[in-house]
Write a protein that holds these residues in place. Structure first.
Motif, PDB file in Angstrom:
ATOM      1  N   UNK A  97       0.802  -1.213   0.000  1.00  0.00           N
ATOM      2  CA  UNK A  97       0.000   0.000   0.000  1.00  0.00           C
ATOM      3  C   UNK A  97       0.840   1.270   0.000  1.00  0.00           C
ATOM      4  N   UNK A  98       2.160   1.127  -0.025  1.00  0.00           N
ATOM      5  CA  UNK A  98       3.045   2.289   0.041  1.00  0.00           C
ATOM      6  C   UNK A  98       3.460   2.816  -1.323  1.00  0.00           C
ATOM      7  N   UNK A  99       3.493   1.949  -2.313  1.00  0.00           N
ATOM      8  CA  UNK A  99       3.973   2.364  -3.627  1.00  0.00           C
ATOM      9  C   UNK A  99       3.108   1.811  -4.729  1.00  0.00           C
ATOM     10  N   UNK A 100       3.641   1.860  -5.930  1.00  0.00           N
ATOM     11  CA  UNK A 100       2.986   1.303  -7.114  1.00  0.00           C
ATOM     12  C   UNK A 100       3.844   0.140  -7.589  1.00  0.00           C
ATOM     13  N   UNK A 101       3.201  -0.989  -7.883  1.00  0.00           N
ATOM     14  CA  UNK A 101       3.903  -2.183  -8.336  1.00  0.00           C
ATOM     15  C   UNK A 101       3.650  -2.390  -9.821  1.00  0.00           C
ATOM     16  N   UNK A 102       4.736  -2.520 -10.591  1.00  0.00           N
ATOM     17  CA  UNK A 102       4.665  -2.798 -12.028  1.00  0.00           C
ATOM     18  C   UNK A 102       5.245  -4.190 -12.244  1.00  0.00           C
ATOM     19  N   UNK A 103       4.490  -5.063 -12.909  1.00  0.00           N
ATOM     20  CA  UNK A 103       4.928  -6.448 -13.097  1.00  0.00           C
ATOM     21  C   UNK A 103       4.980  -6.761 -14.589  1.00  0.00           C
TER      22      UNK A 103
END
Length: 156
Positions: A97-103
């Motif tokens: 919930x702290x950042x943005x995840x790109x996969x």
């Protein structure tokens, strides 16, 4: 679902930037497409929206953390098995919930595929032309899909 056509690398970056401007802390973006389709270009555009100047493909390191206005967690799971992701504690990044995840290469995820995310599929149509399909999976992500559509329709 929204389909956009990009006619250049710069336009693909711009589409990524527009998407990034509408993401929120804790957002997960899954990127799908063949080798050279533009997954990293979209990721770079998204990261730029969080004041991250550039990202590199993390292929040989599994993931990178970039500090911007919020953290950007950039995963490339082309050569990774799901149990390896579990071993490194992927949940801390996917669901903090702290950042943005790109996969990148998210199609390789099976049981770990997020229940809610922004799914972006990129199809290489020509040397410079890409079809970018944006699909919000979950209510919050559907809103992003809608905003990107409105931006595109208004000529922004």
């Amino acid at each position: 679902m929204k389909e956009l056509i990009s006619y250049s690398y710069e336009e693909t970056l711009s589409i990524g930037y527009k998407i990034g401007k509408n993401l929120f802390k804790g957002a997960i973006v899954t990127l799908h497409g063949d080798l050279g389709s533009g997954k990293t270009a979209i990721a770079r555009g998204i990261a730029k929206a969080f004041m991250v100047d550039d990202i590199s493909s993390p292929t040989f390191t599994i993931f990178h953390i970039y500090e911007g206005t919020i953290p950007v967690y950039h995963f490339d799971i082309y050569r990774v098995e799901e149990d390896e992701l579990e071993d490194i504690g992927y949940e801390e990044y996917f669901y903090s919930g702290e950042g943005v995840t790109l996969i990148e290469w998210a199609d390789r995820l099976k049981r770990l595929y997020p229940l809610e995310c922004l799914k972006i599929t990129i199809q290489k149509m020509d040397e410079d032309v890409r079809k970018i399909i944006i699909e919000g999976i979950g209510e919050e992500y559907k809103k992003i899909e809608d905003v990107v559509e409105k931006d595109e329709d208004s000529g922004d």
